[in-house]
Write a protein that holds these residues in place. Structure first.
Motif, PDB file in Angstrom:
ATOM      1  N   THR A 219      38.698  16.759 -21.422  1.00 33.18           N
ATOM      2  CA  THR A 219      38.890  16.587 -19.860  1.00 33.18           C
ATOM      3  C   THR A 219      37.927  15.329 -19.329  1.00 33.18           C
ATOM      4  OG1 THR A 219      39.743  18.684 -19.787  1.00 33.18           O
ATOM      5  CG2 THR A 219      38.996  17.722 -17.691  1.00 33.18           C
ATOM      6  N   MET A 220      38.391  14.516 -18.842  1.00 31.27           N
ATOM      7  CA  MET A 220      37.439  13.418 -18.286  1.00 31.27           C
ATOM      8  C   MET A 220      37.755  13.268 -16.957  1.00 31.27           C
ATOM      9  SD  MET A 220      38.555   9.802 -19.632  1.00 31.27           S
ATOM     10  CE  MET A 220      37.951  10.110 -21.521  1.00 31.27           C
ATOM     11  N   ASP A 221      36.724  13.061 -15.950  1.00 29.89           N
ATOM     12  CA  ASP A 221      36.788  12.426 -14.703  1.00 29.89           C
ATOM     13  C   ASP A 221      36.534  11.077 -14.702  1.00 29.89           C
ATOM     14  OD1 ASP A 221      37.337  14.981 -13.757  1.00 29.89           O
ATOM     15  OD2 ASP A 221      35.583  15.117 -12.335  1.00 29.89           O
ATOM     16  N   LEU A 222      37.266  10.313 -13.702  1.00 27.23           N
ATOM     17  CA  LEU A 222      36.973   9.006 -13.590  1.00 27.23           C
ATOM     18  C   LEU A 222      36.114   8.719 -12.252  1.00 27.23           C
ATOM     19  CD1 LEU A 222      40.902   7.875 -14.024  1.00 27.23           C
ATOM     20  CD2 LEU A 222      39.055   7.806 -15.743  1.00 27.23           C
ATOM     21  N   PRO A 223      35.382   7.697 -12.510  1.00 24.52           N
ATOM     22  CA  PRO A 223      34.447   7.354 -11.046  1.00 24.52           C
ATOM     23  C   PRO A 223      35.231   7.149  -9.895  1.00 24.52           C
ATOM     24  CG  PRO A 223      33.736   6.089 -13.078  1.00 24.52           C
ATOM     25  CD  PRO A 223      35.038   6.630 -13.479  1.00 24.52           C
ATOM     26  N   GLU A 224      34.864   7.473  -8.819  1.00 22.67           N
ATOM     27  CA  GLU A 224      35.437   6.959  -7.498  1.00 22.67           C
ATOM     28  C   GLU A 224      35.300   5.672  -7.708  1.00 22.67           C
ATOM     29  OE1 GLU A 224      34.139   8.976  -3.744  1.00 22.67           O
ATOM     30  OE2 GLU A 224      33.606  10.663  -5.080  1.00 22.67           O
ATOM     31  N   GLY A 225      36.305   4.915  -6.989  1.00 22.55           N
ATOM     32  CA  GLY A 225      36.528   3.660  -7.026  1.00 22.55           C
ATOM     33  C   GLY A 225      36.827   2.573  -8.258  1.00 22.55           C
ATOM     34  N   HIS A 226      37.345   3.629  -9.246  1.00 21.76           N
ATOM     35  CA  HIS A 226      37.553   3.098 -10.356  1.00 21.76           C
ATOM     36  C   HIS A 226      38.850   2.116 -10.262  1.00 21.76           C
ATOM     37  CE1 HIS A 226      40.353   6.467 -10.619  1.00 21.76           C
ATOM     38  NE2 HIS A 226      41.009   5.880 -11.454  1.00 21.76           N
ATOM     39  N   ALA A 227      38.898   1.144 -11.371  1.00 18.81           N
ATOM     40  CA  ALA A 227      40.105   0.455 -11.494  1.00 18.81           C
ATOM     41  C   ALA A 227      40.672   0.614 -12.930  1.00 18.81           C
ATOM     42  CB  ALA A 227      39.877  -1.049 -11.050  1.00 18.81           C
ATOM     43  N   TRP A 228      41.857   0.521 -12.853  1.00 23.07           N
ATOM     44  CA  TRP A 228      42.635   0.391 -14.193  1.00 23.07           C
ATOM     45  C   TRP A 228      43.018  -1.209 -14.599  1.00 23.07           C
ATOM     46  CZ3 TRP A 228      43.433   4.155 -17.916  1.00 23.07           C
ATOM     47  CH2 TRP A 228      43.237   5.203 -17.563  1.00 23.07           C
ATOM     48  N   LEU A 229      42.713  -1.835 -15.527  1.00 22.91           N
ATOM     49  CA  LEU A 229      43.050  -3.032 -15.747  1.00 22.91           C
ATOM     50  C   LEU A 229      44.138  -3.170 -17.112  1.00 22.91           C
ATOM     51  CD1 LEU A 229      39.518  -4.523 -15.597  1.00 22.91           C
ATOM     52  CD2 LEU A 229      41.050  -4.588 -13.856  1.00 22.91           C
ATOM     53  N   SER A 230      44.587  -4.453 -17.245  1.00 21.74           N
ATOM     54  CA  SER A 230      45.399  -4.545 -18.488  1.00 21.74           C
ATOM     55  C   SER A 230      45.666  -6.031 -18.989  1.00 21.74           C
ATOM     56  CB  SER A 230      47.074  -3.865 -18.256  1.00 21.74           C
ATOM     57  OG  SER A 230      47.575  -4.576 -17.206  1.00 21.74           O
ATOM     58  N   GLY A 231      46.183  -6.078 -20.088  1.00 24.01           N
ATOM     59  CA  GLY A 231      46.492  -7.406 -20.492  1.00 24.01           C
ATOM     60  C   GLY A 231      45.488  -8.771 -20.160  1.00 24.01           C
ATOM     61  N   ILE A 355      35.662  -0.953 -12.055  1.00 28.32           N
ATOM     62  CA  ILE A 355      35.028  -0.318 -11.088  1.00 28.32           C
ATOM     63  C   ILE A 355      34.832  -1.278 -10.000  1.00 28.32           C
ATOM     64  CG2 ILE A 355      32.577  -0.140 -11.313  1.00 28.32           C
ATOM     65  CD1 ILE A 355      32.531   2.709 -10.307  1.00 28.32           C
ATOM     66  N   LYS A 356      35.174  -0.791  -8.479  1.00 25.48           N
ATOM     67  CA  LYS A 356      35.136  -1.660  -7.233  1.00 25.48           C
ATOM     68  C   LYS A 356      33.866  -2.294  -7.178  1.00 25.48           C
ATOM     69  CE  LYS A 356      36.354  -1.803  -2.475  1.00 25.48           C
ATOM     70  NZ  LYS A 356      36.566  -0.939  -1.222  1.00 25.48           N
ATOM     71  N   ASN A 357      33.735  -3.590  -6.919  1.00 21.54           N
ATOM     72  CA  ASN A 357      32.497  -4.160  -6.896  1.00 21.54           C
ATOM     73  C   ASN A 357      31.538  -4.136  -7.934  1.00 21.54           C
ATOM     74  OD1 ASN A 357      33.463  -5.402  -4.249  1.00 21.54           O
ATOM     75  ND2 ASN A 357      32.725  -3.450  -3.207  1.00 21.54           N
ATOM     76  N   GLY A 358      32.215  -4.120  -9.016  1.00 28.83           N
ATOM     77  CA  GLY A 358      31.133  -3.293 -10.400  1.00 28.83           C
ATOM     78  C   GLY A 358      30.179  -4.544 -10.453  1.00 28.83           C
ATOM     79  N   ALA A 359      30.492  -5.931 -10.334  1.00 26.96           N
ATOM     80  CA  ALA A 359      29.536  -6.949 -10.692  1.00 26.96           C
ATOM     81  C   ALA A 359      28.168  -6.672  -9.731  1.00 26.96           C
ATOM     82  CB  ALA A 359      29.979  -8.439 -10.711  1.00 26.96           C
ATOM     83  N   GLU A 360      28.337  -6.174  -8.624  1.00 30.28           N
ATOM     84  CA  GLU A 360      27.220  -6.062  -7.709  1.00 30.28           C
ATOM     85  C   GLU A 360      26.549  -4.728  -7.831  1.00 30.28           C
ATOM     86  OE1 GLU A 360      29.159  -6.647  -3.801  1.00 30.28           O
ATOM     87  OE2 GLU A 360      30.312  -8.168  -4.522  1.00 30.28           O
ATOM     88  N   ILE A 361      26.836  -3.997  -8.817  1.00 34.43           N
ATOM     89  CA  ILE A 361      26.392  -2.932  -8.911  1.00 34.43           C
ATOM     90  C   ILE A 361      24.939  -2.889  -9.763  1.00 34.43           C
ATOM     91  CG2 ILE A 361      26.211  -0.350  -9.883  1.00 34.43           C
ATOM     92  CD1 ILE A 361      29.272  -0.203  -9.602  1.00 34.43           C
ATOM     93  N   LYS A 362      23.735  -2.752  -9.104  1.00 34.62           N
ATOM     94  CA  LYS A 362      22.638  -2.817  -9.688  1.00 34.62           C
ATOM     95  C   LYS A 362      22.339  -1.605 -10.935  1.00 34.62           C
ATOM     96  CE  LYS A 362      20.055  -4.252  -5.585  1.00 34.62           C
ATOM     97  NZ  LYS A 362      19.024  -4.179  -4.571  1.00 34.62           N
TER      98      LYS A 362
END
Length: 409
Positions: A219-231, A355-362
Motif C-alpha cells: 500500500t502506498m500513499d501519493l503526495p499531495e499535488g502529485h501528477a501522473w505523466l506518460s509518453g 508533483i506540482k511546481n516540483g522544479a521550485e521545491i528546495k
C-alpha cells in the motif's frame, strides 16, 4: 534492403520523436562502438533537422571490463570532471541527449561488486547537477536500444550469434512501432492514447494505491499535488520529446514515507553489469527494511546502500500485462524494454515533474512534501497477470485501476 529501411526509420524516429532536435540545437549521442552504424544514421538525421553540432561519445564494453579487472582500487572512487562538465554545459545551452543503451547483462559478473558499487556512486555524485536537468525535463533526452551480440545471445541463448541479433532487431522494430508504414504518426497516436489514461488518473487525484498479487501486497500513499505523466514530455520551451522509446507507462511518485508491505520482482533486473533476479523488498514507512534475492543479492544490497534516498522509492509506473512488449513473451534483460512490459517501481530519486511546481521545491523541503532524493534511480519490474490495483480517493471512494494485470477502465 528492408532492414536498412527500418534502421533508417528508427534513427529518424529517435531524432524527430525521441529528442525532437530543433534548428541550431546541439545533440550528444552516447553510444557503444558496436552500435556505430546506427549512431551515424542518427547523426545524419540530426543534421538534416538543423542541428548545430552532433557529438558522439563512444564506449567499449571490453575496455570497461578490462579496467574493472586491472585498474587500481582508488580509481573507482573518481569520475572524469571533464565529462560531467561537458554534460552540464550542453544542458545549460539547451542541448539534447540521446543514449543508445545496449549493455551485456553479464559483463561484470566476475568483477568485485564493491568496485562496481564505488564507481556507480562516484559517477552519480559527479553527474548530480546534470541529472537535475533530466529529472525535471529542463533538457530533452531520450533512450533507445540497438542489439549487440552479447546482449542478443543473452536474450536468445539457443540461436547463433547472427540469428540472435536478427531476432532482437525484429523485436525492437516491432516494439518501437518502426515496422509500420509511418512510425512517427504511430507514435503521435500512441502518446495520445497514453494521455487518456494519464488524464483519468489525474482527475481522480488518488490518495492511496493498493497493489495485490500472489507475490506482492503493498500500500502506498501519493503526495499531495502529485501528477501522473506518460509518453511524451515537454522541455522548458514547450518542445515535445519522448524520454523512453519504447514506452507503455503512465507514472508518478509515491510518498517517500508512506509505502508499506512487500513487493516481489517479476522480471530480472540488470544493474551494474550484473543480473538481479527473483528478489523481494519489504517496506515500512517508506523505507526498505529487508530484502531477499535468489540471484545478485550482494549487488542488490549495494544498490540499496548507495545513499539514504536509495532506501526509498521514487517512482510508481503502471503498465498493462497485455501490451506490445509484453506480448512478445521475451525477457529482454534490458530495463528500457522490460519496464515497459510490466508495472514497475524505482529505487531512488523521484522525477520532480511528478508533483506540482516540483522544479521550485528546495532540496531541504523535499521530505516535507514526500519527494525522495537520491544519487540513483533504478527501475524494477513487479507487474503480473494477477496484479490488481485499487485506488482510494480523499473522499474514500475506491476505484479499480488494474484487474488481472490490465487496465480496468
Amino acid at each position: 534492403m528492408e532492414f536498412e529501411r527500418n534502421l533508417d526509420k528508427y534513427a529518424e524516429l529517435a531524432v524527430k520523436v525521441g529528442v525532437n532536435i530543433q534548428p541550431d540545437q546541439t545533440l550528444l549521442v552516447r553510444s557503444p562502438i558496436e552500435c556505430a552504424a546506427f549512431a551515424r544514421k542518427v547523426l545524419v538525421h540530426a543534421y538534416k533537422c538543423g542541428a548545430k553540432n552532433v557529438h558522439i561519445e563512444w564506449s567499449d564494453e571490453q575496455s570497461t571490463l578490462l579496467r574493472y579487472l586491472n585498474a587500481p582500487e582508488e580509481s573507482f572512487n573518481e569520475f572524469p570532471k571533464w565529462t560531467s562538465d561537458q554534460y552540464v554545459d550542453i544542458a545549460k545551452e539547451g542541448g539534447a541527449f540521446l543514449t543508445i543503451y545496449a549493455q551485456d547483462p553479464d559483463l561484470l559478473k566476475n568483477v568485485d561488486p564493491q568496485r562496481v558499487a564505488n564507481f556507480q556512486k562516484a559517477s552519480a555524485v559527479a553527474l548530480k547537477e546534470w541529472r537535475t536537468y533530466t529529472l525535471s525535463d529542463k533538457c530533452k533526452w531520450s533512450i533507445v536500444s540497438v542489439p549487440t551480440e552479447a546482449w542478443a545471445k543473452k536474450v536468445f541463448p539457443g540461436a547463433s550469434s547472427s540469428e540472435s541479433v536478427d531476432k532482437l532487431w525484429e523485436a525492437i522494430f516491432k516494439c518501437t512501432r518502426v515496422s509500420g508504414q509511418d512510425p512517427i504518426e504511430a507514435w503521435k497516436n500512441h502518446n495520445a492514447d497514453l494521455k487518456l489514461r494519464m488524464n483519468f488518473l489525474n482527475d481522480k487525484n488518488f490518495k492511496t494505491l493498493k497493489f495485490k498479487s500472489s507475490k506482492t501486497d503493498i500500500t502506498m500513499d501519493l503526495p499531495e499535488g502529485h501528477a501522473w505523466l506518460s509518453g511524451s514530455s515537454k522541455d522548458p520551451n514547450g518542445i515535445e520529446f519522448n524520454a523512453n522509446m519504447p514506452t507503455e507507462e503512465v507514472f508518478s511518485m509515491p510518498h517517500k514515507f508512506k509505502v508499506n508491505g512487500i513487493v516481489h520482482s517479476t522480471k530480472p533486473l540488470v544493474y551494474g553489469g550484473n543480473v538481479i533476479d527473483d528478489f523481494s523488498l519489504t517496506f515500512k514507512d517508506g523505507k526498505i527494511v529487508d530484502f531477499t534475492a535468489k540471484e545478485g543479492a550482494e549487488t542488490l544490497g549495494k544498490l540499496i546502500d548507495t545513499d539514504e534516498g536509495s532506501h526509498y522509492l521514487g517512482e510508481v509506473a503502471l503498465v498493462p500485462f497485455k501490451s506490445p512488449i509484453s506480448d512478445t513473451n521475451i525477457v529482454f534483460f534490458n530495463t528500457l524494454f522490460d519496464e515497459n512490459a510490466s508495472c514497475h517501481f524505482a529505487i531512488g530519486a523521484a522525477y520532480r515533474t511528478c508533483i506540482k511546481n516540483g522544479a521550485e521545491i528546495k532540496d531541504e523541503d523535499c521530505d516535507n512534501r514526500g519527494v525522495n532524493q537520491s544519487l540513483t534511480h533504478v527501475d524494477f519490474m513487479i507487474g503480473s497477470n494477477d496484479m490488481n490495483i485499487v485506488g482510494q480517493t480523499y473522499s474514500g471512494e475506491e476505484v479499480q485501476i488494474f484487474k488481472d494485470g490490465n487496465w480496468a477502465f
